[in-house]
Write an enzyme that holds these catalytic residues in place. Structure first.
Site: not given
Length: 285
Positions: A42, A156
């Site tokens: 991320s 993510d």
């Protein structure tokens, strides 16, 4: 001349808290360490990828100047049922500062992790477009639209491996260094942004009252969902630390700085820098 210690650096996910990675990197370099490989999830994948491409100094200046208005202008809203932002506009801005390249052509080994919604499995990007990897890895559920990649639908990387200690390339004699971000505890700003209930309806029209009620319901929904996601992310980071203990570990304490404080980049980076310096001194390395 003293030879620099080599570092395999792993950067955790954490939204705006990830600006602390910038300061941590600066502290390592100023203390005489050489980062020879990097992996991230991320925001860690974003900062790590930009660093690996040699563009962190340019990008950080842009990040440090961001205002709330700038951040709003980066929001490319969508009517998709999966998220409320496309997530492409910020990538285009980053490309204008640091051009895209293939990961395998970077001067140091780099990888980013994402999660395939269809299988629930971790996906590791160690080749191909740098920004394709970053975009997939930052696809926060419900915030950024998931990324279609072949047969996969990617979100993510924090959902499966928020601190990818087992994915970073290692070199003989290097130190495994991990930077975590406040262990995924909510800051006050997070709760303010996702759990603000509108209780004062005096003087409002019916449509305004209705909108306030919907916002309250939505914020409760988001708050509960994000609490659930944070528990998941914390669990997989704790597992990663047990399975692959780093030589140097920094869990940046960020206080009230939250996931969405993108307008406070420089302050957050400074916290990462100061605390990494402290860890390095404490380890006497």
């Amino acid at each position: 001349m003293t030879q620099k210690r080599k570092v395999a650096l792993v950067l955790a996910s954490g939204g705006a808290k990830g600006f602390a990675h910038i300061g941590a990197i600066e502290a390592l370099e100023e203390s005489g360490y050489e980062i020879t490989s990097i992996a991230g999830a991320s925001m860690g994948a974003l900062i790590g990828g930009i660093y690996a491409a040699g563009g962190l100094n340019k990008v950080k200046e842009w990040m440090y100047d961001l205002t709330n208005k700038d951040i709003f202008n980066l929001a490319d809203f969508t009517l998709s049922p999966h998220a409320f932002l496309k997530g492409d506009r910020v990538i285009e801005v980053l490309k204008s500062i640091v051009p895209d390249c293939n990961i395998e052509d970077l001067p140091i080994p780099y990888c980013a992790v994402a999660t395939d919604v269809k299988t629930g499995k971790e996906v590791v990007f160690s080749s191909g477009s740098l920004y394709d990897a970053i975009r997939a890895s930052i696809s926060i559920p419900m915030v950024f639209s998931p990324v279609e990649h072949g047969e996969m639908l990617l979100i993510d990387g924090a959902m499966t491996n928020g601190l990818p200690l087992d994915r970073v390339v290692r070199h003989e004699g290097d130190l495994l260094v991990a930077v975590n971000l406040d262990n995924y505890e909510w800051g006050d700003d997070d709760r303010d942004q996702y759990n603000k209930l509108t209780s004062d309806t005096k003087g409002k029209t019916f449509s305004q009252k209705l909108r306030s009620g919907w916002n309250a319901l939505s914020n409760n929904y988001f708050s509960l969902t994000y609490d659930t996601l944070l528990i998941l992310m914390k669990s997989n980071i704790d597992m990663a630390l047990r399975l692959t203990p780093p030589d140097i570990y920094l869990n940046v304490v960020l206080g009230d700085y939250g996931f969405y404080d993108y307008h406070k980049a420089e302050d957050i980076a400074q916290l990462g820098k100061v605390q990494m310096r402290g860890v390095l001194v404490g380890n006497d390395l």
